[in-house]
Design an enzyme around this catalytic site. Structure first.
Site, PDB file in Angstrom:
ATOM      1  N   ALA A  60       0.828  -1.203   0.000  1.00 16.37           N
ATOM      2  CA  ALA A  60       0.000   0.000   0.000  1.00 16.37           C
ATOM      3  C   ALA A  60       0.862   1.254   0.000  1.00 16.37           C
ATOM      4  O   ALA A  60       2.046   1.225   0.347  1.00 16.37           O
ATOM      5  CB  ALA A  60      -0.919  -0.006   1.218  1.00 16.37           C
ATOM      6  N   GLY A 101       0.594  -5.263   1.176  1.00 23.07           N
ATOM      7  CA  GLY A 101      -0.597  -5.368   0.337  1.00 23.07           C
ATOM      8  C   GLY A 101      -0.347  -6.107  -0.954  1.00 23.07           C
ATOM      9  O   GLY A 101      -1.254  -6.743  -1.504  1.00 23.07           O
ATOM     10  N   GLU A 104      -0.784  -9.603  -0.109  1.00 24.66           N
ATOM     11  CA  GLU A 104      -2.211  -9.854   0.120  1.00 24.66           C
ATOM     12  C   GLU A 104      -2.963 -10.014  -1.200  1.00 24.66           C
ATOM     13  O   GLU A 104      -3.838 -10.884  -1.334  1.00 24.66           O
ATOM     14  CB  GLU A 104      -2.801  -8.710   0.960  1.00 24.66           C
ATOM     15  CG  GLU A 104      -2.390  -8.833   2.430  1.00 24.66           C
ATOM     16  CD  GLU A 104      -2.775  -7.636   3.269  1.00 24.66           C
ATOM     17  OE1 GLU A 104      -3.294  -7.829   4.386  1.00 24.66           O
ATOM     18  OE2 GLU A 104      -2.548  -6.496   2.829  1.00 24.66           O
ATOM     19  N   GLU A 124       4.598  -4.709   7.478  1.00 22.51           N
ATOM     20  CA  GLU A 124       3.778  -3.661   8.090  1.00 22.51           C
ATOM     21  C   GLU A 124       4.136  -3.383   9.543  1.00 22.51           C
ATOM     22  O   GLU A 124       4.071  -2.240  10.011  1.00 22.51           O
ATOM     23  CB  GLU A 124       2.288  -4.042   8.003  1.00 22.51           C
ATOM     24  CG  GLU A 124       1.662  -3.882   6.639  1.00 22.51           C
ATOM     25  CD  GLU A 124       1.782  -5.137   5.784  1.00 22.51           C
ATOM     26  OE1 GLU A 124       1.059  -5.241   4.785  1.00 22.51           O
ATOM     27  OE2 GLU A 124       2.622  -6.001   6.108  1.00 22.51           O
TER      28      GLU A 124
END
Length: 720
Positions: A60, A101, A104, A124
């Protein structure tokens, strides 16, 4: 954005936000629309997702978190839910990195293939949050709870081979990743996808004790950090709750962390580290317009603890190195130290035995300075003595090639004074490593008035190459790191004189988040080191620093540490320092009544009346003393931005990242409050020069500007 193309029956979706393909709003929207198009197209039989350029996706866009928890929809889960529900196989084709992300997104796909050099992971936790798009729920369903806990709470990157063993990757491919992705996708058309959908997989049964044990481990390993504990809570939810409920739990935990002070501080630290790579000299030369010289070979002078550690940094980074020591016995001792450190790295699985062996093969031990004749760069790492260093640099100036860069590992001596011994002052620079040099990440690079931009660019590039975090500072007595350390240490000694015990001071600092209290650090480094440095500095300044001294040039001094040294208490190396260690070399620090008696005797000698000092005062006096000095350093232009100071304290002295560094800490306290307290201490302790308030701090305190605005105002000399 995301590009959508078709290759016969295969839809190819390209995440297009190079170089790292961060999952910005535009990329998420594009991915969602592309998946919908592929699913709705009856001619499409399978789908491949890849990243444009060299990376799949590094995750992200961190900058979006600054606006709070309400990121612009679609979120990653919104976009990727379509892949989960697709009856057509979706393949993630991973090159470069698939982090956060990005991983993910890959976990929402039915299959994952990767190149041999690809890396996956959930970093993260290192910026104070947790994987918030299903990572803590889907990974345990894929590789199990224990492996997921390891990956997610550490934030470590996993290379392709390990990812294959864990089950994250289904195949490692050596040809073009897009072509291989298309080929693989075609091969799985028509296969049953039910068992490939992670949300439908049953998770292994895990005893509650597993999480109790992990909570204890994480609290100890990541002392003070809340994000690793929240990661555990989210993973535990994946075991205890149905998928949809556990996803909701993950989201709530994620939102709590995103809004936390720790996440704010850790994200500041993340960007501060990257900002430190951008440097500028007073001449205007900077990291954008200066090019480094190639460093193909290097030399290190001194095979003591520091020199051996620096040599290790070089050879383990693939740089052939000549290690010079004047005495064969000292040289052999240094080599044994290096071999021991390498065995430790192998035992910790930080490298293989073969890599350790290769590193030692490119080390050339020598007792002959002439062997440095052809190296590209030399780092001197001898005792902190100006005359000795000047003698060595004069010798190097004659032996080395004209283009060779000469570096000194001095921790406090003026670079210009050392450079005067040479005819290449433009190629003389400080490269201050921190002990232990092989472990500590900070490299404080110090430029003098004649140091060239090319020389600075070279040592900054070298720092990154040997896995350090390089920060550029200007020359002055003790530079930035140790100059700020001085008032911090001085206040600790004053506090002990006035009534606090060394053990109370250390406990306050450790409760604050420092990995070790000041007095334990002194014992670890060796009290005799500081003793010699102080006397060398006093000699240069013409000061007679005897044990009866109480004031020097109007400033109060405390020589308690020197009293211990003269009683043979040198720290861990002698088995006794501020603490008792039982015997030399042991590390268990035990408070020692004998030290308290020494302090009592010292205070009686000088008529010092002891009093009770609160934990709050201990903390404020030590932290604000170094913060005030930090503003002076900024004021004088020794460093160009507050982020550099914070990086120095995070990587040089273990300041907790979840507090962002001392300048960030001051920003969070509000500068008007910091300035007021410093003024109060200045009035109360007029003989402590370090309490004279910084003029820059005084001006900044009149504003309510955040730390992000300090640098532009300082550099523009604006009226604040």
């Amino acid at each position: 954005m995301a590009n959508y193309t078709k290759r016969d029956e295969v839809a190819v979706i390209e995440l297009n936000n190079p170089p790292v393909n961060a999952l910005s709003f535009e990329v998420r929207s594009g991915l969602q629309n592309a998946l919908k198009s592929a699913i709705d197209d009856q001619d499409v039989k399978c789908i491949v997702i890849h990243g444009k350029g060299k990376n799949f996706s590094a995750g992200a866009d961190i900058k979006e978190f600054g606006a709070g928890t309400k990121q612009q929809k679609p979120w990653i889960t919104d976009a990727c839910r379509l892949a989960d529900e697709s009856s057509k196989p979706v393949v993630a084709a991973i090159a470069g990195t698939a982090l956060g992300g990005g991983l993910e997104v890959a976990l929402f796909c039915h299959y994952r293939i990767g190149t041999p050099s690809c890396r996956v992971g959930f970093p993260e936790v290192q910026i104070g949050i947790l994987p918030g798009a299903g990572g803590t729920q889907r990974l345990p369903r894929l590789i199990g709870v224990n492996s997921s806990i390891d990956m997610i709470t550490s934030g470590r990157h996993v290379m392709a081979e390990e990812a294959m063993k864990l089950g994250i990757l289904d195949k490692i491919v050596t040809e073009d990743i897009i072509e291989e992705g298309v080929k693989f996708a075609k091969s799985v058309v028509g296969l049953d996808l039910a068992h490939r959908i992670l949300k439908n997989r049953k998770i292994e049964a895990v005893s509650p004790k597993v999480f109790d044990d992990e909570i204890s481990r994480v609290k100890k390993k990541y002392k003070g950090y809340i994000a690793p504990l929240f990661c555990l809570k989210a993973i535990q939810a994946s075991v205890q709750l149905p998928y949809d409920a556990s996803m909701e739990q993950e989201l709530q935990l994620f939102q709590h962390l995103v809004g936390s002070n720790q996440a704010k501080a850790q994200q500041y630290a993340f960007f501060a580290e990257r900002t430190s790579a951008r440097w500028q000299l007073p001449t205007g030369a900077n990291s954008q317009n200066a090019s480094p010289l190639p460093v193909k070979t290097a030399g290190v002078i001194g095979a003591g603890t520091m020199g051996a550690g620096i040599a290790l940094c070089l050879i383990t980074s693939g740089i052939p190195t000549v290690l010079v020591e004047q005495d064969q016995k000292f040289l052999e001792k240094g080599i044994k130290t290096m071999e021991g450190d390498l065995r430790g790295s192998v035992a910790l699985k930080k490298m293989t035995a073969e890599q350790a062996k290769k590193a030692m093969l490119i080390l050339k031990p020598s007792v002959n300075f002439e062997d440095l004749h052809d190296v590209d760069l030399v780092i001197e790492a001898v005792y902190e003595n100006l005359a000795l260093k000047k003698e060595i640099f004069a010798k190097l100036d004659k032996i080395c090639q004209p283009q060779t860069i000469l570096c000194t590992n001095t921790s406090s001596l003026d670079i210009d004074m050392i450079a005067e011994a040479t005819k290449r002052m433009d190629k003389v620079v400080g490269t201050h490593f921190f002990a232990p040099a092989y472990i500590m990440k900070l490299q404080e690079n110090v430029y003098g008035k004649n140091t060239s931009a090319e020389t600075v660019a070279t040592v900054m590039a070298l720092g990154r190459r040997i896995r350090k975090v390089p920060v550029l500072v200007g020359t002055c007595e003790s530079f930035a790191a140790n100059r700020m350390l001085h008032p911090y240490v001085t206040e600790a000694l004053y506090l002990v004189e006035e009534g606090a015990s060394p053990y109370e001071v250390d406990q306050v600092l450790e409760d604050f988040g420092m990995p070790m209290g000041m007095f334990r650090v002194s014992d670890l480094s060796g009290l005799d080191i500081g003793y010699k440095v102080r006397r060398e500095a006093a000699k240069r300044q013409g000061i007679d620093l005897t044990l009866g001294t109480r004031f020097v040039n109007g400033e109060r001094v405390c020589l308690l540490a020197d009293v211990l040294v003269e009683k043979g208490r040198l720290g861990i190396k002698s088995g006794k320092g501020w603490y008792n260690y039982g015997s030399p070399g042991k590390k268990e620090a035990i408070p020692d009544p004998e030290v308290l008696d020494i302090i009592e005797e010292h205070c009686r000698k000088f008529g010092i009346k002891k009093q009770k000092i609160s934990s709050q005062e201990i903390l404020e006096r030590m932290q604000l003393a170094l913060i005030n000095e930090g503003f002076r350093i900024l004021e004088e232009g020794i460093v160009s931005k507050p982020e550099d100071i914070d990086v120095i304290w995070i990587y040089g002295f273990g300041w907790p990242k979840y507090m962002g560094g001392p300048m960030f800490y001051a920003n969070e306290m509000k500068l008007k409050n910091v300035y007021r307290k410093i003024c109060d201490f200045h009035q109360k302790y007029p003989f402590s020069i370090h309490w004279t308030p910084s003029k820059l701090l005084a001006r900044l305190s009149e504003t309510d500007l955040p730390i992000s605005n300090w640098t532009s105002l300082i550099n523009s000399n604006s009226k604040l």
